[in-house]
Structure formats: C-alpha cells, structure tokens
Design an enzyme around this catalytic site. Sequence first.
Site, short mmCIF file in Angstrom:
data_model
loop_
_atom_site.label_atom_id
_atom_site.label_comp_id
_atom_site.label_asym_id
_atom_site.label_seq_id
_atom_site.Cartn_x
_atom_site.Cartn_y
_atom_site.Cartn_z
CD GLU A 1 1.68 -3.76 -12.87
OE1 GLU A 1 2.57 -4.60 -12.68
OE2 GLU A 1 1.77 -2.87 -13.74
CG HIS B 1 -1.86 -1.11 1.35
ND1 HIS B 1 -1.75 -2.12 2.27
CD2 HIS B 1 -2.99 -1.40 0.64
CE1 HIS B 1 -2.75 -2.97 2.15
NE2 HIS B 1 -3.52 -2.56 1.15
CB SER C 1 -4.46 -7.09 4.27
OG SER C 1 -4.13 -5.85 3.70
P1 AMP Z 1 -6.49 -3.93 -0.49
O1 AMP Z 1 -6.31 -3.12 0.76
O2 AMP Z 1 -6.01 -5.33 -0.38
O3 AMP Z 1 -7.89 -3.80 -1.05
O4 AMP Z 1 -5.54 -3.29 -1.58
C1 AMP Z 1 -5.55 -1.91 -1.85
C2 AMP Z 1 -4.65 -1.65 -3.02
O5 AMP Z 1 -3.32 -2.07 -2.71
C3 AMP Z 1 -5.06 -2.42 -4.28
O6 AMP Z 1 -4.88 -1.57 -5.41
C4 AMP Z 1 -4.08 -3.57 -4.30
O7 AMP Z 1 -3.83 -4.08 -5.60
C5 AMP Z 1 -2.84 -2.91 -3.74
N1 AMP Z 1 -1.89 -3.90 -3.22
C6 AMP Z 1 -2.17 -4.90 -2.34
N2 AMP Z 1 -1.06 -5.66 -2.14
C7 AMP Z 1 -0.08 -5.13 -2.92
C8 AMP Z 1 1.28 -5.48 -3.17
N3 AMP Z 1 1.87 -6.52 -2.58
N4 AMP Z 1 1.99 -4.73 -4.04
C9 AMP Z 1 1.40 -3.66 -4.66
N5 AMP Z 1 0.11 -3.29 -4.46
C10 AMP Z 1 -0.62 -4.00 -3.61
#
Ligand code: AMP
Length: 279
Positions: A149, A37, A187
């Site tokens: 991505e 994030h 997460s």
């Molecule tokens: P989330 O909180 O899981 O809904 O993710 C929020 C944003 O963070 C989304 O655009 C995800 O694709 C991005 N994201 C989650 N994990 C990663 C990671 N390991 N590397 C890059 N972006 C991430």
Amino acid sequence: MHVVRDLHTLRRFIAREKSQGHTVGFVPTMGALHRGHISLIHEAKKHCDYVVVSIFVNPKQFAAHEDLDTYPRTEEQDLTLLEQYGTAIAYVPHTDSMYPEHFATNIHIDGPLHEGLCSTTRPLFFDGVALVVLKLFNQVQPDIAIFGEKDYQQLCIIQQMVRDLDLPITVIGAPIIREHDGLALSSRNKYLSDEERNIAPELYTILQRVGTLISKNHHDVHGAIEWGKRQLHDKGFAVDYLELRSEESLLPMQVYHSPCRLLVAATVGTCRLLDNIVI
Ligand code: AMP
C-alpha cells in the site's frame, strides 16, 4: 531456493508445482530489499504454498532524467534475504530477455486512477509499471500477487488492470512498513543524507496531523491540506502533492467521506518520498 534467470526454467518449476495442486504467490520487486518487501513475502506465504519473488529494475518505468542507472542494486544481499525468508523461486530476468530488440507493445491505463497524483510528474510511469507487471504475471501465472500500500496508486492501477483484462489473479494490498520514527521504508531512502534522513520522518508526522484535522472538521479538507503543505515546506520538503482521495476510485474529495486516503509525495534533497494513510 532456486535462482531462475530464464523463462523456460521458470515455467518448468511453476508447472511442476501446479501439477501437484500447489498455489503460487508472487511478489514483484526491483530489489534492494528491505523489511517492507519481506512483509509482502510473509503475506504471500499466508495465502499460498509456493512463493516467487522477482527482482527486476524495469527500465520502462523510468523517464530519461530519472535514476535508472543509479537505482540501488544489491542482488547478492537480496538473494540471501529471500532464501532466509522462505522464497521458493527468486526470478531475476535479464533486461534483454524482458524487452528484446523489436519489442513494441505498450499498456496504457486510462481513467481517474491515472489522473493526478504520481501521474502528473511521472506521466509514463504507470504504463511502464503495468507493462512489466502484466508480463511478469504472464510469466509466473500466480494465483495471488502481493503489492504494498506504500505505492497506493500503483496498487489501484494493478487491481484495475487485473479486473479489466480478466486476469485470473487475486491482488492483495499489504500495509506500509515503517522505520521506528515513522518513515516508510523504501529502497530509495539510501539516497538520503544524514540531514535529510532527520527531516524525512516529518512527512509521516505531518500526514497524520492533517488526517486528524480532516477527521475533526470534515468540511475543511482544503484548509487542512493547505496547512499541511505549508508545514512540509517549512520543514524543507518540496511538495509534489498532498491530496485526499476516495479509497477505491481514487477520486479527489473536497469533503471527507469514509473510506478515504490521504496521499503525499514530497522531495527532500534529491529523494522523492511517498506515503499515505487511511482516514
Ligand atoms: P519496489 O521494489 O520499490 O518496486 O517495491 C516492490 C513492492 O514492495 C511494491 O509492491 C511496493 O509497494 C512494496 N513496498 C515498498 N516499500 C514498502 C513498504 N515500506 N511497506 C510495504 N510494502 C512496500
């Protein structure tokens, strides 16, 4: 950093920045923040003057049997991190204000982007994602929005929605951030037991090996993928999908043509892991 929980205050802050000619970058998240994030915040800061990060665990994208109630919630820690990395606004709306009683609108994205991959096991997931992202876009009115991505199908679907609905927003994809052993940060990695955590990095290792096989023999995509599935199974994964898809249309590919992505979803224990690589 301002922690904003209501739309009226959010709009006031954003209007003030825009009236000063500042550009607004937006990073939507569900909290339980990690370096993945944070990398999106860095990316947003490269393009914009003022960065808004939302934290909202969106009930519309969880099926009844999924982990809405147990999804990790670490708001205090998240806000400290956001402040540390130069976020201007942490937008943390309440569920009741996002979806008040009598809320009745749905978004559905059709077409090849929505066929297969995560849509097979989570048929309503991307409708829920598109709905919350469209709402958040309307609330924040950013100039650019950054998505990882890591959730590649999601990124493509959001880009499609922005194109289809003429939203004046540039969507930028940011690369996957990994642990030192290759496991993509998520997460939900908190759900992994020690034993599962040891197995989890094999997902990326095997993904890379399948990628190498495909680039050596462009015509045997099927053979390489079947080999990869067996390897994953032997390591203890339940494979949801392992597929070669074209980079932009996400159409399935039987023969390798650049550019394309190899995408995987597999469960270890109770934790479903996603990953993908460019080939
Ligand atoms: P989330 O909180 O899981 O809904 O993710 C929020 C944003 O963070 C989304 O655009 C995800 O694709 C991005 N994201 C989650 N994990 C990663 C990671 N390991 N590397 C890059 N972006 C991430």
